[in-house]
Design a protein around this motif. Structure first.
Motif, PDB file in Angstrom:
ATOM      1  N   SER A  30       0.825  -1.206   0.000  1.00  0.00           N
ATOM      2  CA  SER A  30       0.000   0.000   0.000  1.00  0.00           C
ATOM      3  C   SER A  30       0.869   1.270   0.000  1.00  0.00           C
ATOM      4  O   SER A  30       0.488   2.282  -0.604  1.00  0.00           O
ATOM      5  CB  SER A  30      -0.936  -0.001   1.213  1.00  0.00           C
ATOM      6  OG  SER A  30      -0.210  -0.117   2.413  1.00  0.00           O
ATOM      7  N   THR A  31       2.043   1.217   0.643  1.00  0.00           N
ATOM      8  CA  THR A  31       2.921   2.397   0.642  1.00  0.00           C
ATOM      9  C   THR A  31       3.479   2.612  -0.769  1.00  0.00           C
ATOM     10  O   THR A  31       3.538   3.736  -1.269  1.00  0.00           O
ATOM     11  CB  THR A  31       4.070   2.211   1.657  1.00  0.00           C
ATOM     12  OG1 THR A  31       3.529   1.640   2.857  1.00  0.00           O
ATOM     13  CG2 THR A  31       4.737   3.523   1.991  1.00  0.00           C
ATOM     14  N   ASP A  84       7.394  -4.589   6.351  1.00  0.00           N
ATOM     15  CA  ASP A  84       6.481  -4.925   7.451  1.00  0.00           C
ATOM     16  C   ASP A  84       7.104  -4.592   8.799  1.00  0.00           C
ATOM     17  O   ASP A  84       6.395  -4.263   9.746  1.00  0.00           O
ATOM     18  CB  ASP A  84       6.095  -6.409   7.372  1.00  0.00           C
ATOM     19  CG  ASP A  84       5.378  -6.703   6.072  1.00  0.00           C
ATOM     20  OD1 ASP A  84       4.316  -6.093   5.839  1.00  0.00           O
ATOM     21  OD2 ASP A  84       5.896  -7.483   5.265  1.00  0.00           O
TER      22      ASP A  84
HETATM   23  C1  5RP Z   1       4.936  -7.029   0.183  1.00  0.00           C
HETATM   24  C2  5RP Z   1       5.789  -6.296   1.148  1.00  0.00           C
HETATM   25  C3  5RP Z   1       5.367  -4.917   1.513  1.00  0.00           C
HETATM   26  O1  5RP Z   1       6.422  -4.052   1.249  1.00  0.00           O
HETATM   27  C4  5RP Z   1       5.020  -4.885   2.968  1.00  0.00           C
HETATM   28  O2  5RP Z   1       4.036  -5.864   3.221  1.00  0.00           O
HETATM   29  C5  5RP Z   1       4.550  -3.512   3.410  1.00  0.00           C
HETATM   30  O3  5RP Z   1       3.260  -3.269   2.928  1.00  0.00           O
HETATM   31  P1  5RP Z   1       2.473  -1.930   3.187  1.00  0.00           P
HETATM   32  O4  5RP Z   1       3.201  -0.850   2.476  1.00  0.00           O
HETATM   33  O5  5RP Z   1       1.116  -2.225   2.604  1.00  0.00           O
HETATM   34  O6  5RP Z   1       2.410  -1.686   4.682  1.00  0.00           O
HETATM   35  O7  5RP Z   1       6.794  -6.763   1.632  1.00  0.00           O
HETATM   36  O8  5RP Z   1       5.387  -8.348   0.003  1.00  0.00           O
END
Ligand code: 5RP
Length: 219
Positions: A30-31, A84
């Motif tokens: 999402s980021t 994460d």
């Molecule tokens: C996907 C990832 C993402 O970078 C991670 O899950 C972060 O996600 P978000 O930006 O939605 O918090 O590793 O495999």
């Protein structure tokens, strides 16, 4: 400031690291979706992007940025992706979106890894977020037993098939005191394609959202 507003702020701050007129590495989540939308404002200066997932490829194409195969480029200057969890050494847990294998490949092929995240992702020790491990489907039970022997509690991510046709085990309750050793140990289990520890190749820059603005951490 909400987590989503922080994600948007770091995504916009990451534009500063984008080299004009060069192919860029782009992650998943999402980021990163905020980043891709922000990137559209400079699409005339972006000849293309190597993407870490089908989802990011679709969004890149939607905003008019051509998607290029990694096999067509020699090396990338910059890779932008989320996480994460991150520690102060900029070692990461990634793979919440199941894109960890392609993310690790594109990060490895890039000179500079710019990680973008909201402040909730910064932790003292990695492991609160269950560690994603991508596994060849026939090896799922075997790999799960080996991960238990390493002290974790693997949970099969039901209904998820990765872009590479594999499955994900999310490993809970791991004590990650030595991220590099654990990354290597999990890689050595037959049937493991990739694990979500980015310790051997951590981020180089972490742009962290906070209510007061974007903080920059560098290795
Ligand atoms: C996907 C990832 C993402 O970078 C991670 O899950 C972060 O996600 P978000 O930006 O939605 O918090 O590793 O495999």
């Amino acid at each position: 400031m909400s987590a989503d507003a922080q994600k948007k702020a770091v995504a916009e701050a990451a534009l500063h690291y984008v080299p004009p007129d060069e192919i860029l590495g782009v992650g998943t989540g999402s980021t990163v979706n905020h980043f891709i939308r922000a990137l559209a404002s400079m699409r005339d200066r972006i000849p293309g992007a190597v993407s870490s997932s089908e989802a990011s490829s679709s969004l890149l194409e939607e905003v008019g940025i051509p998607v290029v195969s990694l096999n067509e480029v020699h090396e990338l200057s910059v890779y932008v992706d989320g996480a994460d969890e991150a520690n102060r050494h900029l070692q990461l847990i990634k793979g919440g979106g199941a894109a960890l294998t392609r993310e690790k490949i594109v990060a490895a092929a890039s000179r500079r890894f710019v990680c973008i995240a909201d402040e909730s992702k910064l932790v003292g020790a990695l492991g609160g977020f269950p560690l994603p491990v991508e596994v060849i489907p026939m090896a799922r039970s075997y790999v799960a037993r080996q991960l238990s022997r390493l002290g974790g509690r693997p949970v099969y991510r039901q209904g998820v098939v990765t872009d590479n046709g594999n499955v994900i085990l999310d490993v809970h309750d791991l004590e990650i005191n030595e991220p590099i050793r654990l990354e290597q140990a999990i890689n050595n289990i037959a049937g493991v394609v990739c694990n979500g520890l980015f310790a051997m190749r951590p981020a180089d820059v972490l742009l962290l959202g906070s209510p007061g603005g974007v903080q920059t951490l560098e290795r």
